[in-house]
Design a protein around this motif. Sequence first.
Motif, short mmCIF file in Angstrom:
data_model
loop_
_atom_site.label_atom_id
_atom_site.label_comp_id
_atom_site.label_asym_id
_atom_site.label_seq_id
_atom_site.Cartn_x
_atom_site.Cartn_y
_atom_site.Cartn_z
N ASN A 1 -8.52 -11.57 1.54
CA ASN A 1 -9.98 -11.50 1.65
C ASN A 1 -10.47 -10.81 2.79
OD1 ASN A 1 -12.79 -11.31 0.92
ND2 ASN A 1 -12.92 -13.64 0.75
N ASP A 2 -9.85 -9.40 2.98
CA ASP A 2 -10.07 -8.74 4.27
C ASP A 2 -11.42 -8.74 4.56
OD1 ASP A 2 -7.41 -7.71 4.34
OD2 ASP A 2 -7.70 -6.51 2.50
N THR A 3 -12.36 -9.01 3.74
CA THR A 3 -13.85 -8.61 4.47
C THR A 3 -14.02 -9.84 5.52
OG1 THR A 3 -14.61 -9.44 2.16
CG2 THR A 3 -14.70 -7.04 2.65
N ASN B 1 0.22 -8.93 3.56
CA ASN B 1 0.34 -9.42 2.08
C ASN B 1 1.99 -9.98 2.00
OD1 ASN B 1 -2.31 -9.01 1.85
ND2 ASN B 1 -2.01 -7.49 0.20
N ALA C 1 -12.09 -2.08 3.13
CA ALA C 1 -11.62 -3.11 1.91
C ALA C 1 -12.72 -3.64 1.15
CB ALA C 1 -11.05 -4.46 2.83
N SER D 1 0.94 -1.10 0.09
CA SER D 1 0.10 0.01 0.04
C SER D 1 0.78 1.09 0.14
CB SER D 1 -0.92 -0.04 1.12
OG SER D 1 -1.83 -1.18 1.24
N ALA E 1 -6.49 -2.25 -0.94
CA ALA E 1 -7.75 -2.12 -0.81
C ALA E 1 -8.19 -1.22 0.52
CB ALA E 1 -8.34 -3.52 -0.77
N SER F 1 -1.70 -5.07 -2.47
CA SER F 1 -2.57 -4.46 -1.19
C SER F 1 -3.03 -3.36 -1.91
CB SER F 1 -1.47 -3.99 -0.20
OG SER F 1 -0.76 -4.88 0.24
N GLN G 1 -9.37 -11.52 -10.44
CA GLN G 1 -9.18 -11.38 -9.23
C GLN G 1 -9.11 -12.43 -8.10
OE1 GLN G 1 -11.17 -8.20 -6.46
NE2 GLN G 1 -12.63 -10.04 -6.57
N ASN H 1 -5.35 -10.79 -3.56
CA ASN H 1 -5.19 -9.88 -2.20
C ASN H 1 -5.75 -10.67 -1.08
OD1 ASN H 1 -4.69 -7.98 -0.30
ND2 ASN H 1 -6.09 -6.46 -1.20
N GLN I 1 -11.61 -2.60 -2.63
CA GLN I 1 -11.24 -3.72 -3.44
C GLN I 1 -11.56 -3.60 -4.83
OE1 GLN I 1 -8.71 -5.94 -2.67
NE2 GLN I 1 -8.97 -7.02 -4.78
N LEU J 1 -9.18 -13.60 -4.24
CA LEU J 1 -8.80 -13.15 -2.80
C LEU J 1 -8.92 -14.32 -1.89
CD1 LEU J 1 -11.76 -10.28 -2.68
CD2 LEU J 1 -9.34 -10.20 -2.95
#
Length: 392
Positions: A141-143, A154, A81, A19, A57, A55, A105, A139, A85, A107
């Motif tokens: 799957n931050d959620t 990451n 995110a 990021s 998101a 990164s 994509q 990335n 994303q 995740l």
Amino acid sequence: MTRKEILSNVRRVLVKVGSAVLTGEDGLDLTIIEQLVDDIAALRERGCQVILVSSGAIASGKHRLGIEGKLKSIPQKQAAAAVGQGRLMRVYSNAFGKHGLFVGQVLLTMSDITDRKRFLNIRNTLFTLLEWGVITIINENDTVAVDEIKFGDNDNLAAMVANIAEAHLVINLTSTEGLFDRNPNDSKKAKLIPLVTECTPEIEAVATEEGTSVGRGGMKSKVLAAKKVTAFGIPYIIAAGRHPGVLREILDGKETGTLFLPMENHFSSRKYWIAFTLRARGRIFIDEGAKTALVEEGKSLLPSGVTQVEGDFALGDPVTCVDPAGNPIAKGLVNYSADEIRKIMGLKTAKIEQVLGYKDYDEIIHRDNLAVVAKQTLKPKTDERAVLSPSS
Ligand code: GLU
């Protein structure tokens, strides 16, 4: 082999970008992203396959939502995110589109890859995307990724993906030039380390944990990731992500960033998965004799070498083997549960049936399911030290 020769054999590159490289004051830095995408497209032109772990998101979502200051809670980061994303992918899709390239994509969470079946499914997907010439952008799957299931950062995610995708090289693009002998933010005397032959405790010690305001890992997590990736026999480079054409320079063999040499006697994909992806469910303490058998002779762990069992685990679970001094030396999948091992530890294999009433296996952990992480087994390629030294 020279640095140039190592890099000229690279056909599949995993690029990780943080990021701190991708975002500026105004959220995603579109100029930097275009520059990176141009660089990746140039590698593609040369016949290299590229997988991107990106990164950005959370930072992008936060900016879009106009949130000032730090996000306070994990749900806030997850929500940011969710917003960022999609935006991140759109930006990449537009930028790669200019080169006629499609993006895909993926995740991931840790629990996706600790399951061997899902690990293999992801692998099949990645290989198909590579075959189709799609630029895969990965990335966390931050959620959904909290505590137990998150990769942590990451850098670690990229280290796991290097195994799944069987990358020939990992390039970690960051906001500094590479690894320095001391924190460059604190000291003007800090010097770049161009070559690391082995991730020793001294090397780990020069990397600080401090992350940037947007990135999560700091240099420490990059070095820990390098340790894993090189243990899988893959060279690893930390380099300046904002430097135009950095990827092309690296592939040309130019001295840029910090190169970590791959280890000799490295892990197979499955053993790498056991060593670094699975979370141990308990610990098995072993005696000196068993330690020698595991580390120096590449043998299986038998009941006779076990002195103590900690934790509650079942057949097939991952456990850590610990030597008498308390050092973790291996991780493996057990053939017996914790309770069963408590009953048969210290005994000869021939006694297993007598004590348990059955004997499904001779070994507590078979050598095929055992990843020995003790230092002796992962040696640097000593013959390359001389020719690859910074002065050559
Ligand atoms: N997955 C996070 C994001 O996309 C970043 C994690 C990291 O910086 O290591 O924002």
